[in-house]
Design a protein around this motif. Sequence first.
Motif, PDB file in Angstrom:
ATOM      1  N   LEU A   8      12.746   6.720  31.547  1.00  0.00           N
ATOM      2  CA  LEU A   8      12.360   5.386  31.088  1.00  0.00           C
ATOM      3  C   LEU A   8      11.024   4.972  31.708  1.00  0.00           C
ATOM      4  CD1 LEU A   8      13.505   3.111  29.291  1.00  0.00           C
ATOM      5  CD2 LEU A   8      14.450   2.092  31.371  1.00  0.00           C
ATOM      6  N   HIS A   9      10.099   4.548  30.847  1.00  0.00           N
ATOM      7  CA  HIS A   9       8.771   4.105  31.280  1.00  0.00           C
ATOM      8  C   HIS A   9       8.513   2.688  30.761  1.00  0.00           C
ATOM      9  CE1 HIS A   9       6.870   7.939  32.733  1.00  0.00           C
ATOM     10  NE2 HIS A   9       7.896   8.428  32.064  1.00  0.00           N
ATOM     11  N   LYS A  10       7.773   1.928  31.555  1.00  0.00           N
ATOM     12  CA  LYS A  10       7.265   0.644  31.094  1.00  0.00           C
ATOM     13  C   LYS A  10       5.887   0.421  31.689  1.00  0.00           C
ATOM     14  CE  LYS A  10       7.043  -3.271  29.021  1.00  0.00           C
ATOM     15  NZ  LYS A  10       6.877  -3.303  27.544  1.00  0.00           N
ATOM     16  N   ARG A  11       4.910   0.249  30.794  1.00  0.00           N
ATOM     17  CA  ARG A  11       3.529   0.039  31.218  1.00  0.00           C
ATOM     18  C   ARG A  11       3.049  -1.341  30.789  1.00  0.00           C
ATOM     19  NH1 ARG A  11      -0.935   2.801  32.727  1.00  0.00           N
ATOM     20  NH2 ARG A  11       0.168   4.797  32.699  1.00  0.00           N
ATOM     21  N   TYR A  12       2.399  -2.038  31.718  1.00  0.00           N
ATOM     22  CA  TYR A  12       1.748  -3.308  31.432  1.00  0.00           C
ATOM     23  C   TYR A  12       0.243  -3.087  31.608  1.00  0.00           C
ATOM     24  CZ  TYR A  12       6.378  -5.408  32.161  1.00  0.00           C
ATOM     25  OH  TYR A  12       7.711  -5.730  32.099  1.00  0.00           O
ATOM     26  N   THR A  13      -0.459  -2.883  30.512  1.00  0.00           N
ATOM     27  CA  THR A  13      -1.897  -2.628  30.535  1.00  0.00           C
ATOM     28  C   THR A  13      -2.206  -1.485  31.522  1.00  0.00           C
ATOM     29  OG1 THR A  13      -2.182  -4.996  30.119  1.00  0.00           O
ATOM     30  CG2 THR A  13      -4.174  -3.729  30.558  1.00  0.00           C
ATOM     31  N   ARG A  14      -2.712  -1.810  32.713  1.00  0.00           N
ATOM     32  CA  ARG A  14      -3.072  -0.756  33.661  1.00  0.00           C
ATOM     33  C   ARG A  14      -1.962  -0.417  34.646  1.00  0.00           C
ATOM     34  NH1 ARG A  14      -9.210  -2.584  35.460  1.00  0.00           N
ATOM     35  NH2 ARG A  14     -10.162  -2.509  33.369  1.00  0.00           N
ATOM     36  N   THR A  43      12.110  -5.472  35.987  1.00  0.00           N
ATOM     37  CA  THR A  43      11.669  -4.805  34.757  1.00  0.00           C
ATOM     38  C   THR A  43      12.795  -3.973  34.169  1.00  0.00           C
ATOM     39  OG1 THR A  43       9.352  -4.729  35.445  1.00  0.00           O
ATOM     40  CG2 THR A  43      10.044  -3.135  33.790  1.00  0.00           C
ATOM     41  N   THR A  44      13.517  -3.248  35.012  1.00  0.00           N
ATOM     42  CA  THR A  44      14.648  -2.443  34.551  1.00  0.00           C
ATOM     43  C   THR A  44      15.686  -3.312  33.856  1.00  0.00           C
ATOM     44  OG1 THR A  44      14.335  -0.840  36.349  1.00  0.00           O
ATOM     45  CG2 THR A  44      16.496  -0.896  35.291  1.00  0.00           C
ATOM     46  N   ILE A  45      16.021  -4.436  34.463  1.00  0.00           N
ATOM     47  CA  ILE A  45      17.038  -5.316  33.877  1.00  0.00           C
ATOM     48  C   ILE A  45      16.545  -5.926  32.566  1.00  0.00           C
ATOM     49  CG2 ILE A  45      18.149  -7.564  34.211  1.00  0.00           C
ATOM     50  CD1 ILE A  45      18.813  -6.707  37.027  1.00  0.00           C
ATOM     51  N   LYS A  46      15.289  -6.316  32.503  1.00  0.00           N
ATOM     52  CA  LYS A  46      14.759  -6.867  31.253  1.00  0.00           C
ATOM     53  C   LYS A  46      14.791  -5.835  30.128  1.00  0.00           C
ATOM     54  CE  LYS A  46      11.770 -10.492  33.136  1.00  0.00           C
ATOM     55  NZ  LYS A  46      10.381 -10.976  33.288  1.00  0.00           N
ATOM     56  N   LEU A  47      14.567  -4.566  30.457  1.00  0.00           N
ATOM     57  CA  LEU A  47      14.676  -3.508  29.455  1.00  0.00           C
ATOM     58  C   LEU A  47      16.123  -3.326  29.010  1.00  0.00           C
ATOM     59  CD1 LEU A  47      12.234  -0.884  31.013  1.00  0.00           C
ATOM     60  CD2 LEU A  47      11.967  -1.969  28.783  1.00  0.00           C
ATOM     61  N   LEU A  48      17.048  -3.368  29.959  1.00  0.00           N
ATOM     62  CA  LEU A  48      18.463  -3.213  29.618  1.00  0.00           C
ATOM     63  C   LEU A  48      18.955  -4.350  28.732  1.00  0.00           C
ATOM     64  CD1 LEU A  48      19.920  -2.056  33.073  1.00  0.00           C
ATOM     65  CD2 LEU A  48      19.470  -0.630  31.063  1.00  0.00           C
ATOM     66  N   MET A  49      18.431  -5.563  28.958  1.00  0.00           N
ATOM     67  CA  MET A  49      18.856  -6.722  28.186  1.00  0.00           C
ATOM     68  C   MET A  49      18.034  -6.905  26.910  1.00  0.00           C
ATOM     69  SD  MET A  49      21.452  -7.907  29.777  1.00  0.00           S
ATOM     70  CE  MET A  49      21.651  -9.452  28.903  1.00  0.00           C
ATOM     71  N   THR A  53      10.617  -4.267  25.624  1.00  0.00           N
ATOM     72  CA  THR A  53      10.861  -2.938  25.082  1.00  0.00           C
ATOM     73  C   THR A  53      10.183  -1.882  25.945  1.00  0.00           C
ATOM     74  OG1 THR A  53       8.941  -3.144  23.622  1.00  0.00           O
ATOM     75  CG2 THR A  53      11.083  -3.759  22.716  1.00  0.00           C
ATOM     76  N   PRO A  54      10.763  -0.682  26.031  1.00  0.00           N
ATOM     77  CA  PRO A  54      10.172   0.369  26.859  1.00  0.00           C
ATOM     78  C   PRO A  54       8.905   0.947  26.242  1.00  0.00           C
ATOM     79  CG  PRO A  54      12.101   1.200  25.708  1.00  0.00           C
ATOM     80  CD  PRO A  54      12.041  -0.272  25.424  1.00  0.00           C
ATOM     81  N   SER A  55       8.050   1.484  27.104  1.00  0.00           N
ATOM     82  CA  SER A  55       6.868   2.200  26.641  1.00  0.00           C
ATOM     83  C   SER A  55       7.200   3.656  26.348  1.00  0.00           C
ATOM     84  CB  SER A  55       5.761   2.131  27.699  1.00  0.00           C
ATOM     85  OG  SER A  55       5.461   0.798  28.042  1.00  0.00           O
ATOM     86  N   GLY A  56       8.316   4.136  26.873  1.00  0.00           N
ATOM     87  CA  GLY A  56       8.754   5.509  26.646  1.00  0.00           C
ATOM     88  C   GLY A  56      10.133   5.713  27.225  1.00  0.00           C
ATOM     89  N   GLY A  57      10.820   6.767  26.759  1.00  0.00           N
ATOM     90  CA  GLY A  57      12.160   7.047  27.234  1.00  0.00           C
ATOM     91  C   GLY A  57      13.206   6.212  26.524  1.00  0.00           C
ATOM     92  N   THR A  58      14.448   6.343  26.973  1.00  0.00           N
ATOM     93  CA  THR A  58      15.553   5.636  26.341  1.00  0.00           C
ATOM     94  C   THR A  58      16.401   4.901  27.376  1.00  0.00           C
ATOM     95  OG1 THR A  58      16.989   7.591  26.484  1.00  0.00           O
ATOM     96  CG2 THR A  58      15.722   7.289  24.451  1.00  0.00           C
ATOM     97  N   LEU A 200      15.134   2.268  44.362  1.00  0.00           N
ATOM     98  CA  LEU A 200      13.972   2.260  43.472  1.00  0.00           C
ATOM     99  C   LEU A 200      12.734   1.849  44.255  1.00  0.00           C
ATOM    100  CD1 LEU A 200      13.211   2.552  40.412  1.00  0.00           C
ATOM    101  CD2 LEU A 200      13.522   0.076  40.232  1.00  0.00           C
ATOM    102  N   ASP A 201      11.643   2.574  44.069  1.00  0.00           N
ATOM    103  CA  ASP A 201      10.393   2.236  44.749  1.00  0.00           C
ATOM    104  C   ASP A 201       9.231   2.646  43.872  1.00  0.00           C
ATOM    105  OD1 ASP A 201       8.795   1.267  46.873  1.00  0.00           O
ATOM    106  OD2 ASP A 201       8.493   3.299  47.600  1.00  0.00           O
ATOM    107  N   ASP A 202       8.301   1.701  43.670  1.00  0.00           N
ATOM    108  CA  ASP A 202       7.093   1.977  42.884  1.00  0.00           C
ATOM    109  C   ASP A 202       7.425   2.562  41.513  1.00  0.00           C
ATOM    110  OD1 ASP A 202       4.341   1.952  42.468  1.00  0.00           O
ATOM    111  OD2 ASP A 202       4.050   3.954  43.320  1.00  0.00           O
ATOM    112  N   GLY A 203       8.476   2.023  40.895  1.00  0.00           N
ATOM    113  CA  GLY A 203       8.828   2.427  39.540  1.00  0.00           C
ATOM    114  C   GLY A 203       9.568   3.734  39.420  1.00  0.00           C
ATOM    115  N   LYS A 204       9.924   4.361  40.543  1.00  0.00           N
ATOM    116  CA  LYS A 204      10.622   5.646  40.505  1.00  0.00           C
ATOM    117  C   LYS A 204      11.917   5.561  41.309  1.00  0.00           C
ATOM    118  CE  LYS A 204       7.203   8.041  42.178  1.00  0.00           C
ATOM    119  NZ  LYS A 204       6.387   9.199  42.629  1.00  0.00           N
ATOM    120  N   MET A 205      12.931   6.270  40.827  1.00  0.00           N
ATOM    121  CA  MET A 205      14.191   6.343  41.551  1.00  0.00           C
ATOM    122  C   MET A 205      14.052   7.370  42.660  1.00  0.00           C
ATOM    123  SD  MET A 205      17.288   5.071  41.673  1.00  0.00           S
ATOM    124  CE  MET A 205      17.775   4.501  40.038  1.00  0.00           C
TER     125      MET A 205
END
Length: 299
Positions: A8-14, A43-49, A53-58, A200-205
């Motif tokens: 699962l990926h989520k990108r906000y601009t940069r 961010t993870t919870i907002k994607l789950l709810m 929407t994610p930038s990639g992954g499921t 979770l740290d810096d977007g990675k598990m």
Amino acid sequence: MMIQTENLHKRYTRHEALRGLNLSVSEGSVYALIGPNGAGKTTTIKLLMNIITPSGGTAMILGEDTRRISPKQLAQIGYVSENQKMPGYMSVSDYIAYLRPFYPTWDRALETEILAQLRLPPDRKIGHLSHGMRMKMALACALPFRPKLLILDEPFSGMDPLARDEFIEGLLRQAGEMTIFVSSHELSEIESFATEVGFLDDGKMLFQESLDDLNARLRGVRIILDREAVVPRQAPTNWLDLKVAGNVLSFVDTQFAEDHLNAHITALFAGVQRIETQPLALRAMFTALARATRDGRNV
């Protein structure tokens, strides 16, 4: 699985908030997603709810892709967030009455029990509640319909100790009937009821594991020597955070087994007076493991 994410990926601009998150939450568990502020928990919870929407992954929740989750499935999910919006002009009882028709499984007897336990004043306007009382109000709105899944986003933030205790008591009374997914950086609160932990740290598990397994394999160790202690050049890789204070060497053993520990110490040190081991609080575990993972070590 109640919750499952793959790459699962989520990108906000940069800024990439999530970078290939793989997460599994089994039915009936109390899964704590922990990490520092900015790690990507909200961010993870907002994607789950399906708030974003994610930038990639499921991401799957209740067996359905989060992007296609239906109102029927949403009615089986309770959601409590530190930033949750509720109408300040409505009283506690009026807002509860407003919510009831949206949930076919709403239990009036359970509602009464929860309101009494959390000591929520029925006639007070929500806008006049303290922060801690508003969080308890959010919990009171999320539990009476007996959700299959309860999602909590930083529920303890800004709460005083009494409000936290009452919130947790209200939560634990219903915990056996649902899966709980909670994100928090309040580690001392989480360890009192979590069964699974994801760091979770810096977007990675960094890793995810049952709390029982973590408690079994991690120990704080102190070696008291006859002479001034020195950190060995070839210390075992599972010894983290080695520190010296006079004749005492301390560290965290991440693969604790008493026989192996004693054998390593006997091989490395002479004049051992005493070896002390003790369980670690979740905060100490997180600090040691997160630091080691950031340094590229296998934990």
